[in-house]
Design a protein around this motif. Sequence first.
Motif, PDB file in Angstrom:
ATOM      1  N   LEU A  13       0.810  -1.206   0.000  1.00 54.36           N
ATOM      2  CA  LEU A  13       0.000   0.000   0.000  1.00 54.36           C
ATOM      3  C   LEU A  13       0.854   1.272   0.000  1.00 54.36           C
ATOM      4  O   LEU A  13       0.565   2.218  -0.735  1.00 54.36           O
ATOM      5  CB  LEU A  13      -0.935   0.001   1.217  1.00 54.36           C
ATOM      6  CG  LEU A  13      -2.004   1.102   1.257  1.00 54.36           C
ATOM      7  CD1 LEU A  13      -2.871   1.071   0.008  1.00 54.36           C
ATOM      8  CD2 LEU A  13      -2.868   0.954   2.503  1.00 54.36           C
ATOM      9  N   SER A  14       1.915   1.288   0.803  1.00 50.23           N
ATOM     10  CA  SER A  14       2.769   2.485   0.869  1.00 50.23           C
ATOM     11  C   SER A  14       3.414   2.771  -0.481  1.00 50.23           C
ATOM     12  O   SER A  14       3.447   3.915  -0.950  1.00 50.23           O
ATOM     13  CB  SER A  14       3.847   2.300   1.936  1.00 50.23           C
ATOM     14  OG  SER A  14       3.267   2.223   3.220  1.00 50.23           O
ATOM     15  N   ALA A  15       3.932   1.714  -1.119  1.00 45.48           N
ATOM     16  CA  ALA A  15       4.558   1.882  -2.431  1.00 45.48           C
ATOM     17  C   ALA A  15       3.551   2.358  -3.463  1.00 45.48           C
ATOM     18  O   ALA A  15       3.876   3.175  -4.339  1.00 45.48           O
ATOM     19  CB  ALA A  15       5.190   0.569  -2.873  1.00 45.48           C
ATOM     20  N   LEU A  16       2.306   1.882  -3.363  1.00 41.23           N
ATOM     21  CA  LEU A  16       1.262   2.302  -4.292  1.00 41.23           C
ATOM     22  C   LEU A  16       0.948   3.790  -4.124  1.00 41.23           C
ATOM     23  O   LEU A  16       0.793   4.518  -5.117  1.00 41.23           O
ATOM     24  CB  LEU A  16      -0.007   1.471  -4.070  1.00 41.23           C
ATOM     25  CG  LEU A  16      -1.220   1.841  -4.950  1.00 41.23           C
ATOM     26  CD1 LEU A  16      -0.894   1.615  -6.423  1.00 41.23           C
ATOM     27  CD2 LEU A  16      -2.441   1.030  -4.531  1.00 41.23           C
ATOM     28  N   LYS A  17       0.866   4.238  -2.879  1.00 37.57           N
ATOM     29  CA  LYS A  17       0.593   5.662  -2.634  1.00 37.57           C
ATOM     30  C   LYS A  17       1.697   6.546  -3.202  1.00 37.57           C
ATOM     31  O   LYS A  17       1.426   7.582  -3.820  1.00 37.57           O
ATOM     32  CB  LYS A  17       0.444   5.914  -1.127  1.00 37.57           C
ATOM     33  CG  LYS A  17      -0.847   5.373  -0.545  1.00 37.57           C
ATOM     34  CD  LYS A  17      -0.961   5.689   0.945  1.00 37.57           C
ATOM     35  CE  LYS A  17      -2.296   5.211   1.506  1.00 37.57           C
ATOM     36  NZ  LYS A  17      -2.434   5.520   2.949  1.00 37.57           N
ATOM     37  N   GLU A  22       3.731  10.217  -7.340  1.00 34.33           N
ATOM     38  CA  GLU A  22       4.749  10.574  -8.327  1.00 34.33           C
ATOM     39  C   GLU A  22       4.149  10.743  -9.722  1.00 34.33           C
ATOM     40  O   GLU A  22       4.568  11.626 -10.483  1.00 34.33           O
ATOM     41  CB  GLU A  22       5.849   9.516  -8.341  1.00 34.33           C
ATOM     42  CG  GLU A  22       6.723   9.550  -7.097  1.00 34.33           C
ATOM     43  CD  GLU A  22       7.785   8.473  -7.087  1.00 34.33           C
ATOM     44  OE1 GLU A  22       7.600   7.456  -7.808  1.00 34.33           O
ATOM     45  OE2 GLU A  22       8.793   8.633  -6.359  1.00 34.33           O
ATOM     46  N   ILE A  23       3.162   9.917 -10.057  1.00 33.77           N
ATOM     47  CA  ILE A  23       2.484  10.063 -11.354  1.00 33.77           C
ATOM     48  C   ILE A  23       1.790  11.422 -11.435  1.00 33.77           C
ATOM     49  O   ILE A  23       1.875  12.132 -12.444  1.00 33.77           O
ATOM     50  CB  ILE A  23       1.467   8.920 -11.566  1.00 33.77           C
ATOM     51  CG1 ILE A  23       2.199   7.599 -11.795  1.00 33.77           C
ATOM     52  CG2 ILE A  23       0.541   9.233 -12.750  1.00 33.77           C
ATOM     53  CD1 ILE A  23       1.299   6.385 -11.805  1.00 33.77           C
ATOM     54  N   LEU A  24       1.096  11.793 -10.354  1.00 34.86           N
ATOM     55  CA  LEU A  24       0.420  13.099 -10.331  1.00 34.86           C
ATOM     56  C   LEU A  24       1.429  14.241 -10.437  1.00 34.86           C
ATOM     57  O   LEU A  24       1.204  15.215 -11.161  1.00 34.86           O
ATOM     58  CB  LEU A  24      -0.407  13.235  -9.050  1.00 34.86           C
ATOM     59  CG  LEU A  24      -1.645  12.336  -8.938  1.00 34.86           C
ATOM     60  CD1 LEU A  24      -2.253  12.436  -7.541  1.00 34.86           C
ATOM     61  CD2 LEU A  24      -2.687  12.717  -9.991  1.00 34.86           C
ATOM     62  N   LEU A  25       2.548  14.117  -9.725  1.00 33.02           N
ATOM     63  CA  LEU A  25       3.576  15.155  -9.778  1.00 33.02           C
ATOM     64  C   LEU A  25       4.126  15.336 -11.196  1.00 33.02           C
ATOM     65  O   LEU A  25       4.397  16.460 -11.632  1.00 33.02           O
ATOM     66  CB  LEU A  25       4.730  14.804  -8.831  1.00 33.02           C
ATOM     67  CG  LEU A  25       4.535  15.109  -7.345  1.00 33.02           C
ATOM     68  CD1 LEU A  25       5.670  14.503  -6.535  1.00 33.02           C
ATOM     69  CD2 LEU A  25       4.466  16.606  -7.100  1.00 33.02           C
ATOM     70  N   ASN A  26       4.291  14.233 -11.899  1.00 40.79           N
ATOM     71  CA  ASN A  26       4.872  14.277 -13.248  1.00 40.79           C
ATOM     72  C   ASN A  26       3.871  14.704 -14.318  1.00 40.79           C
ATOM     73  O   ASN A  26       4.257  15.291 -15.333  1.00 40.79           O
ATOM     74  CB  ASN A  26       5.458  12.914 -13.609  1.00 40.79           C
ATOM     75  CG  ASN A  26       6.658  12.562 -12.763  1.00 40.79           C
ATOM     76  OD1 ASN A  26       7.417  13.435 -12.351  1.00 40.79           O
ATOM     77  ND2 ASN A  26       6.842  11.279 -12.483  1.00 40.79           N
ATOM     78  N   ASN A  42      -0.470  14.355   0.938  1.00 43.93           N
ATOM     79  CA  ASN A  42      -0.943  13.293   1.837  1.00 43.93           C
ATOM     80  C   ASN A  42      -0.524  11.914   1.335  1.00 43.93           C
ATOM     81  O   ASN A  42      -0.106  11.047   2.121  1.00 43.93           O
ATOM     82  CB  ASN A  42      -2.462  13.365   1.982  1.00 43.93           C
ATOM     83  CG  ASN A  42      -2.917  14.582   2.763  1.00 43.93           C
ATOM     84  OD1 ASN A  42      -2.149  15.145   3.548  1.00 43.93           O
ATOM     85  ND2 ASN A  42      -4.142  15.008   2.551  1.00 43.93           N
ATOM     86  N   LEU A  43      -0.647  11.697   0.029  1.00 48.61           N
ATOM     87  CA  LEU A  43      -0.232  10.420  -0.543  1.00 48.61           C
ATOM     88  C   LEU A  43       1.258  10.168  -0.313  1.00 48.61           C
ATOM     89  O   LEU A  43       1.667   9.091   0.123  1.00 48.61           O
ATOM     90  CB  LEU A  43      -0.530  10.392  -2.047  1.00 48.61           C
ATOM     91  CG  LEU A  43      -1.981  10.160  -2.478  1.00 48.61           C
ATOM     92  CD1 LEU A  43      -2.151  10.461  -3.963  1.00 48.61           C
ATOM     93  CD2 LEU A  43      -2.399   8.715  -2.197  1.00 48.61           C
ATOM     94  N   MET A  44       2.060  11.177  -0.628  1.00 47.87           N
ATOM     95  CA  MET A  44       3.511  11.018  -0.519  1.00 47.87           C
ATOM     96  C   MET A  44       3.955  10.883   0.939  1.00 47.87           C
ATOM     97  O   MET A  44       4.834  10.079   1.251  1.00 47.87           O
ATOM     98  CB  MET A  44       4.207  12.211  -1.176  1.00 47.87           C
ATOM     99  CG  MET A  44       3.953  12.329  -2.677  1.00 47.87           C
ATOM    100  SD  MET A  44       4.566  10.911  -3.626  1.00 47.87           S
ATOM    101  CE  MET A  44       6.332  11.170  -3.546  1.00 47.87           C
ATOM    102  N   ASN A  45       3.350  11.648   1.831  1.00 49.73           N
ATOM    103  CA  ASN A  45       3.728  11.560   3.246  1.00 49.73           C
ATOM    104  C   ASN A  45       3.375  10.199   3.831  1.00 49.73           C
ATOM    105  O   ASN A  45       4.160   9.616   4.589  1.00 49.73           O
ATOM    106  CB  ASN A  45       3.027  12.661   4.047  1.00 49.73           C
ATOM    107  CG  ASN A  45       3.603  14.041   3.766  1.00 49.73           C
ATOM    108  OD1 ASN A  45       4.756  14.175   3.373  1.00 49.73           O
ATOM    109  ND2 ASN A  45       2.795  15.066   3.971  1.00 49.73           N
TER     110      ASN A  45
END
Length: 237
Positions: A13-17, A22-26, A42-45
């Motif tokens: 789950l953590s890796a998925l978040k 990262e996809i959203l950031l890019n 929130n996702l990244m944290n």
Amino acid sequence: QEAALSLVPRDMLSALKVCIGEILLNKLDSRQMETLVFVIANLMNDGACAVEGVDRVMLANLNLLAAKKSLLSSAFEGAEKYCSFGIRWIQDVENQWSTQYHLSVDLHSCAAEANFCLGKNDSMMRICEEVLSNTDSRPLLDTLRVRTVVIQYTACSMKYEEASDLTIGLLRRLDIKLPKRKCNQLFSIAKGILGARRKIKSLSLHAINTTSIEPKNVEILKLLAQLTMYSYFTASK
């Protein structure tokens, strides 16, 4: 969303978040990024706590954006939360006050302001002391925000004369000349503010370009306005 998340193994789950973040950031442009900064932060944290190799400087910058947006909307608890995450991530960077100086100052300054607004005075003073201890040889303007917070805390403690003296000392370090006698100081400040108001009223809205105003002058005007209030309360006592 909850049903989809329940299908993801807990250890993934953590890796998925982090992956989604990262996809959203890019993919997002700056305008979309500003709208969804809380979602991404929130996702990244949540994910980066358990995933190694995530860029800590990027995470700190992301949380700084979220903290600044929270402060602008007076969401002080949110600002304090994002500042805490940002400071946590930047602490993982070696020699953070040298390699990431401006980022460290911005994060700690936002954190000091948020903690002050929440009444967390011990945390606020600890943060301010950390900034001041790591910026001895740096320009005064870099630490103006934390110094202002300390002065505001002093005034909120009903120590108006001390707050007034601290503000005068800070203005003099910024090359602002003030009369030595306090009654003359108050008159000089009031006269200057009224003169500035007259000049602004004489300008059309199209002629005022706020982006051309130096940050130093903006902070000086704020300090002068605060000094007028502190001087008034000092005189009334």
